[in-house]
Every structure is written in structure tokens, then in C-alpha cells.
Design a protein around this motif. Sequence first.
Motif, short mmCIF file in Angstrom:
data_model
loop_
_atom_site.label_atom_id
_atom_site.label_comp_id
_atom_site.label_asym_id
_atom_site.label_seq_id
_atom_site.Cartn_x
_atom_site.Cartn_y
_atom_site.Cartn_z
N ASN A 1 -5.18 5.23 -12.06
CA ASN A 1 -6.26 4.25 -11.89
C ASN A 1 -6.02 2.95 -12.64
O ASN A 1 -6.55 1.91 -12.27
CB ASN A 1 -7.60 4.86 -12.33
N ASN A 2 -5.25 3.00 -13.70
CA ASN A 2 -4.97 1.78 -14.47
C ASN A 2 -3.88 0.93 -13.83
O ASN A 2 -3.75 -0.25 -14.16
CB ASN A 2 -4.55 2.14 -15.91
N ASP A 3 -3.12 1.51 -12.93
CA ASP A 3 -2.00 0.79 -12.32
C ASP A 3 -2.33 0.29 -10.91
O ASP A 3 -1.87 -0.79 -10.51
CB ASP A 3 -0.78 1.71 -12.24
N VAL A 4 -3.09 1.07 -10.17
CA VAL A 4 -3.42 0.72 -8.79
C VAL A 4 -4.86 1.13 -8.49
O VAL A 4 -5.46 1.91 -9.23
CB VAL A 4 -2.48 1.43 -7.78
N LYS A 5 -5.38 0.63 -7.38
CA LYS A 5 -6.69 1.07 -6.91
C LYS A 5 -6.47 2.32 -6.06
O LYS A 5 -5.71 2.29 -5.10
CB LYS A 5 -7.35 -0.01 -6.07
N VAL A 6 -7.14 3.40 -6.42
CA VAL A 6 -6.98 4.66 -5.70
C VAL A 6 -8.13 4.82 -4.71
O VAL A 6 -9.30 4.78 -5.09
CB VAL A 6 -6.93 5.86 -6.66
N CYS A 7 -7.78 5.00 -3.44
CA CYS A 7 -8.77 5.22 -2.38
C CYS A 7 -8.55 6.60 -1.80
O CYS A 7 -7.52 6.87 -1.18
CB CYS A 7 -8.63 4.15 -1.30
N THR B 1 -0.47 -2.27 -4.76
CA THR B 1 -1.79 -2.51 -5.37
C THR B 1 -2.80 -1.42 -5.05
O THR B 1 -3.79 -1.24 -5.76
CB THR B 1 -2.37 -3.85 -4.89
N ASP B 2 -2.54 -0.68 -3.93
CA ASP B 2 -3.51 0.33 -3.49
C ASP B 2 -2.79 1.63 -3.16
O ASP B 2 -1.72 1.62 -2.53
CB ASP B 2 -4.26 -0.16 -2.25
N LYS C 1 -9.12 14.69 -6.33
CA LYS C 1 -9.08 13.35 -6.89
C LYS C 1 -8.57 13.33 -8.32
O LYS C 1 -7.95 12.35 -8.76
CB LYS C 1 -10.49 12.73 -6.84
N ILE D 1 -11.21 -1.84 4.54
CA ILE D 1 -11.44 -2.99 3.66
C ILE D 1 -11.93 -4.20 4.45
O ILE D 1 -12.59 -5.08 3.90
CB ILE D 1 -10.19 -3.34 2.83
N VAL E 1 0.85 -1.19 0.00
CA VAL E 1 0.00 0.00 0.00
C VAL E 1 0.89 1.25 0.00
O VAL E 1 1.86 1.33 0.76
CB VAL E 1 -0.93 0.02 1.23
#
Length: 244
Positions: free
Chosen positions: A67-73, A48-49, A60, A241, A2
Motif C-alpha cells: 500500500n505504501n508503494d502503489v494503490k491496491v484495487c 502506480t496501481d 486483501k 476509474i 498498471v
Amino acid sequence: MVLTIDIGNTRIKGAVFEKNTVLEFFVFDKKDLEKKIEKILEKFEKVTDLVVASVGNVGKEAFLNFNNDVKVCFLSNEDHFPFKNNYATPKTLGIDRMVLASGATLQYPNQNRLVVDAGTCITYDFVDENDNYLGGAISPGLRLRYEALHNYTAKLPLLMFEEPKSYIGNSTPESMHSGVVNGFVYEIDGFIDQYRAHYSNFIIILTGGDALFLAKRLKNTIFANSNFLLESLNQTFQYKINND
């Protein structure tokens, strides 16, 4: 892995975590945001995040390219936190303060906790032993105090931070250093004394850019961790999560 990103009023800080272990910390300017994150993701391919808390003027949209490489929170006060928010105006509570309160709740269960974040502003956030967030205080940090003395007077100079030689300033610059730095320390000690007078089973977490400087000067016993917000971001994300 992360990657946590803390966008403050002055700088951006980041850290890469493998579960709860810090692999590396980063500090950079807002203008370098995209390039720096690209380099971090290249170095740590298993991230991954990407978890973001922002109180600065970065939204944002600055993270859309990732967004294509990792999950953005992008954490907000609409998320679920491990404390009950008793703030009278919960929607105005800064996400940085909520994340700090969350980290204190998760790291130090069943205790009264006061988090003091000494950055551009000093924020005080209190979570009681029953996990109720009660609020705190906000006041100017060191840099703002120096700037205010210069900007709102006719003749006082703009000084950079300098530790006062004595509590009695024998020149205008020394008087300013004494007033700013000693006032800063006395304020924090005073707030801590007030909380200690009303609550037992108590822990104080000191964080922010001026944490290490302050830790040596406060009379109260504290736990100093200048990276507590980044660690709290990671822990809050793990909590999110596991509980969504």
C-alpha cells in the motif's frame, strides 16, 4: 502503469500494462506471491496501481505491504461493471467471471458474446448484444476430470494429461485419455452449438490455461486468448476509474 494480478484456484498470473499495451506476463505459485510482486515492482518502477481479482484463498491482507508503494484495487462484485447483471444470485457470481464478462463487453461492443474459460473449472459466461449478463455454466476442467476418475474408483490410475491417440481407447489409460479429452472438447462444442442456435451476431472468446490446446480441436470458430482475463482486468480497472 498498471500491474494486474489474477489469483486462481491453482496458480497466480500477472501482467504489467502501459495503458492497453502488455509489457510482460508472469506466472507463479501462491507461496511466492510477495517476493514475485516485489521483484515486478522493482523492475517496473512506474507502476502506480495494482489491480487484483481473486477466486483463490488469498485475501486483501496479502497485499497490505504494498500500500505504501502503489494503490491496491481489489475488485469485487460490488464494483461498477459495464453490463447489467441478470444473474439470479449476483452476489455468488465469481469475480473472475465478472471480469471476463466485462472484458468481453468492452472489447466487443454490440455483439452477443460467450466467454469460455478453460482452467481448473470450465466456465461459460454469456453477455448479449444489449450488454445484459445472462449467466452460463460451470463444469470440471481437464485436471479435475482425471482426478475424479482416480479418486472415486477403486482401480483407475491417476493420469497426467495426454492427447489420445484415437477416439477408440485400446487400453485403460488410452480409454481414460479419450474419455476425458474428447469429452472435454465435445462438451464445449456442444455448448457453443446451443448458443449459436439461439443467437446471431455472435463471438466466442476462449481463454484459460487449456485455451491453446482446445483452439486446435474445436470445430467452432473461436477467438483464443489465454491472457484474456488479465487484459480484462486492466480494461475493467480503466472503466472503473473513468466511471466512479
